[in-house]
Design a protein around this motif. Structure first.
Motif, mmCIF file in Angstrom:
data_model
loop_
_atom_site.group_PDB
_atom_site.id
_atom_site.type_symbol
_atom_site.label_atom_id
_atom_site.label_comp_id
_atom_site.label_asym_id
_atom_site.label_seq_id
_atom_site.Cartn_x
_atom_site.Cartn_y
_atom_site.Cartn_z
ATOM 1 N N HIS A 132 4.030 0.345 14.074
ATOM 2 C CA HIS A 132 5.445 0.660 13.852
ATOM 3 C C HIS A 132 5.649 2.138 13.497
ATOM 4 O O HIS A 132 6.730 2.528 13.037
ATOM 5 C CB HIS A 132 6.011 -0.218 12.729
ATOM 6 N N GLY A 133 4.592 2.953 13.663
ATOM 7 C CA GLY A 133 4.691 4.376 13.349
ATOM 8 C C GLY A 133 4.828 4.667 11.868
ATOM 9 O O GLY A 133 5.420 5.671 11.460
ATOM 10 N N LEU A 134 4.243 3.778 11.048
ATOM 11 C CA LEU A 134 4.392 3.858 9.595
ATOM 12 C C LEU A 134 3.080 4.300 8.946
ATOM 13 O O LEU A 134 2.041 3.682 9.180
ATOM 14 C CB LEU A 134 4.808 2.474 9.067
ATOM 15 N N PRO A 135 3.087 5.353 8.124
ATOM 16 C CA PRO A 135 1.852 5.739 7.433
ATOM 17 C C PRO A 135 1.496 4.706 6.356
ATOM 18 O O PRO A 135 2.379 4.043 5.799
ATOM 19 C CB PRO A 135 2.191 7.093 6.798
ATOM 20 N N SER A 136 0.210 4.575 6.071
ATOM 21 C CA SER A 136 -0.229 3.607 5.070
ATOM 22 C C SER A 136 -1.292 4.214 4.161
ATOM 23 O O SER A 136 -2.034 5.117 4.565
ATOM 24 C CB SER A 136 -0.775 2.343 5.737
ATOM 25 N N VAL A 137 -1.345 3.694 2.935
ATOM 26 C CA VAL A 137 -2.316 4.141 1.940
ATOM 27 C C VAL A 137 -2.910 2.906 1.272
ATOM 28 O O VAL A 137 -2.177 1.963 0.940
ATOM 29 C CB VAL A 137 -1.647 5.031 0.863
ATOM 30 N N VAL A 138 -4.228 2.905 1.076
ATOM 31 C CA VAL A 138 -4.862 1.784 0.384
ATOM 32 C C VAL A 138 -4.911 2.080 -1.119
ATOM 33 O O VAL A 138 -5.179 3.213 -1.529
ATOM 34 C CB VAL A 138 -6.271 1.494 0.952
ATOM 35 N N PHE A 139 -4.578 1.065 -1.904
ATOM 36 C CA PHE A 139 -4.588 1.174 -3.373
ATOM 37 C C PHE A 139 -5.602 0.185 -3.920
ATOM 38 O O PHE A 139 -5.446 -1.024 -3.777
ATOM 39 C CB PHE A 139 -3.183 0.905 -3.919
ATOM 40 N N PHE A 140 -6.665 0.712 -4.541
ATOM 41 C CA PHE A 140 -7.693 -0.108 -5.190
ATOM 42 C C PHE A 140 -7.345 -0.263 -6.671
ATOM 43 O O PHE A 140 -7.230 0.744 -7.374
ATOM 44 C CB PHE A 140 -9.065 0.551 -5.081
ATOM 45 N N SER A 141 -7.208 -1.503 -7.126
ATOM 46 C CA SER A 141 -6.857 -1.725 -8.539
ATOM 47 C C SER A 141 -8.112 -1.859 -9.401
ATOM 48 O O SER A 141 -8.213 -2.725 -10.263
ATOM 49 C CB SER A 141 -5.969 -2.965 -8.672
ATOM 50 N N VAL A 142 -9.094 -0.997 -9.134
ATOM 51 C CA VAL A 142 -10.349 -0.959 -9.894
ATOM 52 C C VAL A 142 -10.658 0.489 -10.265
ATOM 53 O O VAL A 142 -9.976 1.412 -9.814
ATOM 54 C CB VAL A 142 -11.536 -1.549 -9.085
ATOM 55 N N GLY A 143 -11.709 0.669 -11.066
ATOM 56 C CA GLY A 143 -12.088 2.005 -11.500
ATOM 57 C C GLY A 143 -12.974 2.708 -10.483
ATOM 58 O O GLY A 143 -13.576 2.090 -9.601
#
Length: 412
Positions: A132-143
């Protein structure tokens, strides 16, 4: 003029576990105060549990969006969450989540967000965004310490991890290797992680802060070739809607720092042997305690049956055992609490540190042994040593509780 700008629309898709949903929601709340409009996407059963946590302050900027998983024979809608999920259905849930990709694509199309923030188990989410032409970012909920250790394992199997404080025992190493290599729908967890990082824009988000995790953040960045952006500890503020009056009244009658809180998170269910050793460990410690015990959804066991015979009678003056749930944030903030017997989920560690409560670490699975080594290394707690077979022993549990609460060795 800045306030007149159109809000940036962010779509969030965490994995279906409370330990992931909670930090995503806290990040959503913080973004909403900075001209972001957040669409928070999860299954109806998960959204119903977090809806009360979205106060009027955030309700106009954090919008809940239902993601419907396909109906599978073993997985009715109340199992579309890891909370209370029987362990043998975990892979079925992952398969159903993967199968929700077309429905998620429809959500992206209808909402037209500016950015997707997603979890590390669903690389298909980044692919949907890209289509869909959308940028994405991964978020890790760890240290960063734990995450850098795992990616080091994945990328440099023959080279020793450069930070000696974080190490695994052989039985822990085998479990972690099995978890990383475990496959759902022919894609291993390792490949899911790698694909999510690869598809993330030039940075990844981490639930941590540089003062704690700086050297590990830098190493992780060099491993992944991505900028590592810490978003803070994201500790949930205890809510007045939480029903814990009876517990708080019980704590009010205890002396300062005289009581420990015992909880192993929402997704780990103690087996009979573990319950027994922990019960006798608490008894031998002679310390006041509040112990929260959980069982899988649909499994009905009376607490008296689940614990050693006569246990309640022997500890009735100093122990409170609760089935299912307790307001952890409120309890940890209470001045009577002097220690936290924890499985070392990352969110629980952040919460304990914020409350200034030393940790008695009893890690159980996943990233928890690595987190426990971090706890000891930074001086915010002590770990209960297991025997050579990896089993808990009551005498060691009692010893560490007394070391932390009575001797205050873990007080930093």
């Amino acid at each position: 003029m800045a306030n007149m700008q159109r809000p940036i629309k962010v779509l969030m898709l965490p994995w279906l576990a409370h330990g992931h949903i909670s930090p995503y929601l806290e990040l959503a709340k913080r973004l909403s105060t900075r001209n972001f409009h957040v669409y928070f996407c999860s299954t109806p059963v998960n959204l119903s549990s977090i809806k009360p946590k979205i106060s009027e302050k955030y309700s106009s900027c954090v919008e809940l969006v239902e993601l419907h998983l396909p109906s599978l024979p073993d997985l009715p809608p109340h199992y579309h969450t890891t909370k209370g999920l029987p362990p043998h259905l975990m892979n079925t849930l992952k398969v159903a989540f993967d199968m929700a990709s077309p429905g998620f694509s429809d959500i992206v199309k209808s909402l037209g967000p500016d950015l997707l923030i997603h979890d590390f188990l669903q690389p298909w989410a980044a692919e949907v965004a890209k289509s869909h032409g959308l940028p994405s970012v991964v978020f890790f909920s760890v240290g960063a310490g734990t995450l850098s250790f795992m990616f080091h394992m994945i990328k440099n199997t023959s080279i020793e991890f450069p930070f000696k404080a974080i190490r695994l025992h052989d039985y822990e190493q085998a479990k972690l290797t099995d978890m990383i290599d475990d496959s759902t729908g022919s894609v291993s967890n390792k490949d899911r992680c790698l694909q999510c990082v690869e598809r993330s824009s030039n940075f990844i988000l981490l639930k941590t802060f540089r003062e704690l995790d700086g050297k590990y953040m830098d190493y992780l960045s060099s491993l992944l070739g991505k900028i590592v952006v810490p978003v803070g500890p994201l500790v949930e503020v205890p809510s007045n809607i939480e029903d814990g009056d009876g517990i708080i009244e019980w704590l009010d009658e205890r002396e300062e720092s005289s009581t420990i809180f015992v909880s192993f998170g929402t997704e780990y269910f103690l087996n009979e042997k573990e319950r027994e050793e922990i019960a006798y460990g608490l008894e031998l410690s002679n310390v006041n305690f509040i112990w929260v015990i959980r069982f899988p959804v649909g499994e009905s066991i009376e607490l008296e049956e689940a614990l050693p015979e006569g246990f309640f009678g022997r500890v009735r003056d100093r122990g409170l055992v609760i089935d299912g749930w307790a307001p952890q944030g409120m309890i940890l903030e209470h001045p009577s609490i002097g220690g936290f017997v924890s499985h070392c989920g990352w969110s629980s560690i952040m919460e304990s540190m914020k409350s200034g409560v030393p940790i008695i670490a009893i890690p159980m699975q996943f990233d928890q042994p690595l987190n426990a080594r971090m706890v000891k290394d930074v001086g915010v707690g002590l770990e209960v040593k297991r025997n050579k077979n990896g089993e808990l022993e009551r005498s060691e549990i009692a010893k560490v509780i007394k070391d932390v609460v009575v001797e205050k060795d873990g007080d930093g």
